[in-house]
Design an enzyme around this catalytic site. Structure first.
Site, PDB file in Angstrom:
ATOM      1  N   LYS A 101      18.938   6.358  -6.256  1.00  0.00           N
ATOM      2  CA  LYS A 101      20.429   6.461  -5.794  1.00  0.00           C
ATOM      3  C   LYS A 101      20.366   5.544  -4.317  1.00  0.00           C
ATOM      4  O   LYS A 101      21.479   5.660  -3.494  1.00  0.00           O
ATOM      5  CB  LYS A 101      20.969   7.922  -5.420  1.00  0.00           C
ATOM      6  N   ARG A 122       2.267   8.489  -2.744  1.00  0.00           N
ATOM      7  CA  ARG A 122       1.912   6.971  -3.065  1.00  0.00           C
ATOM      8  C   ARG A 122       3.191   6.010  -3.264  1.00  0.00           C
ATOM      9  O   ARG A 122       4.258   6.637  -3.685  1.00  0.00           O
ATOM     10  CB  ARG A 122       1.265   7.104  -4.344  1.00  0.00           C
TER      11      ARG A 122
HETATM   12  C1  NCD Z   1      -6.913   2.989  -7.428  1.00  0.00           C
HETATM   13  C2  NCD Z   1      -5.301   2.472  -6.755  1.00  0.00           C
HETATM   14  O1  NCD Z   1      -4.430   3.152  -7.142  1.00  0.00           O
HETATM   15  O2  NCD Z   1      -5.391   1.982  -5.656  1.00  0.00           O
HETATM   16  N1  NCD Z   1      -6.795   3.864  -8.225  1.00  0.00           N
HETATM   17  C3  NCD Z   1      -7.247   5.139  -7.922  1.00  0.00           C
HETATM   18  O3  NCD Z   1      -6.599   5.587  -7.289  1.00  0.00           O
HETATM   19  N2  NCD Z   1      -8.197   5.527  -8.443  1.00  0.00           N
HETATM   20  C4  NCD Z   1      -7.510   1.534  -7.967  1.00  0.00           C
HETATM   21  C5  NCD Z   1      -6.514   0.569  -8.881  1.00  0.00           C
HETATM   22  O4  NCD Z   1      -5.406   1.172  -9.384  1.00  0.00           O
HETATM   23  O5  NCD Z   1      -7.230  -0.418  -9.042  1.00  0.00           O
END
Ligand code: NCD
Length: 493
Positions: A101, A122
């Site tokens: 939104k 993330r």
């Molecule tokens: C990694 C990431 O997300 O950076 N994955 C993870 O967290 N193990 C590596 C990747 O995505 O290649």
């Protein structure tokens, strides 16, 4: 900022955005705690069955805030919290959160802080986790922000290396593939350098370590580049140069340093002893590039038959998508599934220490790894220089009202110059002009910043002279020229 508003009586909230937010002592404490949790886990073959290991976090909630795909990081954080007896709340799909939104990250984290005691985030933008931490009164853990860093993956990687080699110092670690776009690599190389490892970069073509990471390794972490003879099976097409660390740098001697610390590692030893302790493979981070099909090295049994890899642990943060042959999985050197399994005890340790529910608390920032001289420049809203990284969170239109261009001023002892390091994504700018707000002068020479370091509120930084002039500033050189008589006695010095 929200964090500044917090009561002075409370200890500062501890966030883990970069691996360099953790001191060597912190990492040691996390590993000791993880080791204790590891013993409590159901069986040593990483057959993790549902079951709680402890209830130390039974009064706490972890929020996972994921704006990018994840399997290992999110689920291992959630499994870790459940094994600590805590509860989890999850926002794993930006399409179903208020981000769809138009809600800013800054608002979202302040709301979530009322629902949870700790959060893992993330995000596709570099520096997003630092912005979240600025606004969050509860600990923020970076679960990967753009191509910037992924510190908890590095904790798993280091822990794996330590389990396998019984030590961390002076290891020889080859890193292969996308060294430019892999956030796991960026956190990992800083940590390896801190522990005195020799780093052997084997980048895919055009995917070398970013210049700012490489420069930082050399200037702050004491790394030097040496050439290593190329093996005949090396398929990367890259030269096998290595970054080795000068052991005289004091911070590298502190971690796990015992009487046996090797002080004479150097070019000669490196050339003589060619065996590699670990090979770290990464996937092509195609989501971070416009060009999706690029030539990429594939690591297989043939490649690993090279004698220097005969005892090397083969590591990968996973997921793999073809760059590491599945035929290799049964080889004794393949440790990538074990590496992923350590995600649970490592994250149990980190969560419980940040919450202060287990042993020694990490609430107070310990020594950390800090720059010798670091000053903060906060850009006025309406004018001046911007972070040079288009993927930095400062350029996200949704955050425009919540984020300012901010730079650490880094004085390089090597070149004697000053650089600007974005507080969020840590990219660096070497060329800029320094202007005085009061006098409306600018100096095109960035060394002028060294004289202004104690008066950062009085200056504005511009990308170039044209920008400074467009904002009404004029060259100090021109200003210093003799003035007409009628202006004598005026403001000019
Ligand atoms: C990694 C990431 O997300 O950076 N994955 C993870 O967290 N193990 C590596 C990747 O995505 O290649």
């Amino acid at each position: 900022m929200a964090s500044k508003m917090a009561s002075k009586a409370l200890p500062a909230t501890r966030h883990v955005v970069s691996i360099n937010d953790l001191s060597d002592k912190d990492i040691e404490t996390i590993f000791d705690t993880a080791q204790a949790y590891l013993k409590q886990l159901p069986d040593k073959h990483f057959n993790y069955r549902i079951g709680r290991s402890t209830d130390v976090a039974s009064n706490h909630i972890l929020a996972s805030l994921f704006y990018e795909p994840s399997t290992r990081t999110r689920l291992s954080f959630e499994s870790a919290m459940i094994r600590l007896g805590g509860q989890i709340i999850t926002s794993a799909d930006p399409a179903t959160s208020s981000a769809a939104k138009g809600e800013s990250l800054a608002d979202t984290v302040r709301v979530i802080a009322n629902y949870a005691d700790i959060m893992v985030i993330r995000h596709p933008r570099d520096g997003a986790a630092r912005l979240a931490a600025e606004y969050s009164p509860i600990p923020v853990i970076n679960g990967g922000d753009g191509s910037h860093e992924h510190p908890t993956q590095t904790l798993c990687d280091l822990f794996t290396l330590k389990q396998k080699n019984k030590r961390l110092k002076n290891l020889k670690v080859a890193i292969s593939g996308d060294l430019k776009g892999s956030r796991t690599i960026h956190s990992f190389v800083y940590a390896l350098a801190r522990f005195g490892a020799t780093i052997m970069p084997m980048p895919a073509k055009g995917m070398e370590l970013p210049a700012h990471v490489d420069q930082r390794l050399r200037e702050e972490f004491g790394c030097h580049m040496v050439a290593v003879p190329k093996g005949k099976n090396d398929v990367t097409g890259a030269s096998l140069d290595a970054l080795y660390v000068t052991p005289e740098v004091p911070h590298q001697q502190s971690l796990f340093a015992g009487p046996e610390i090797q002080r004479d590692i150097g070019r000669d030893n490196l050339m003589a002893e060619k065996k590699v302790d670990a090979l770290y493979v990464t996937r092509f981070q195609k989501e971070r590039y416009a060009e999706k099909d690029q030539a990429y090295p594939r690591i297989d049994r043939k490649f690993l038959n090279e004698p220097k890899y005969s005892d090397a642990s083969v590591m990968h943060p996973l997921p793999r998508v073809g760059e590491l042959d599945v035929d290799f999985d049964s080889d004794r050197r393949a440790v990538y599934f074990e590496q992923a399994a350590y995600g649970v005890p490592i994250r149990m340790a980190l969560i419980s220490l940040l919450l202060g529910v287990k042993g020694k608390s990490l609430h107070r920032f310990a020594s950390g790894f800090e720059l010798d001289e670091q000053h903060l420049y906060i850009q006025p809203r309406s004018l001046g220089i911007h972070c040079c990284n288009p993927n930095c969170i400062v350029h996200d239109p949704m955050e425009a009202n919540y984020v300012r261009n901010k730079f650490h001023i880094v004085h390089s002892k090597v070149s004697g110059t000053s650089r600007l390091r974005c507080v969020y994504c840590e990219r660096e700018i070497e060329h800029f002009v320094v202007a005085s707000k009061k006098n409306k002068w600018y100096a095109a020479d960035p060394t002028a910043l060294q004289h202004a370091a104690d008066h950062l509120k009085d200056i504005v930084l511009f990308a170039d002279e044209a920008d400074a002039q467009a904002a009404g500033f004029h060259s100090r050189r021109a200003a210093a020229e003799p003035r007409p008589a009628k202006r004598a006695g005026g403001r000019a010095k």
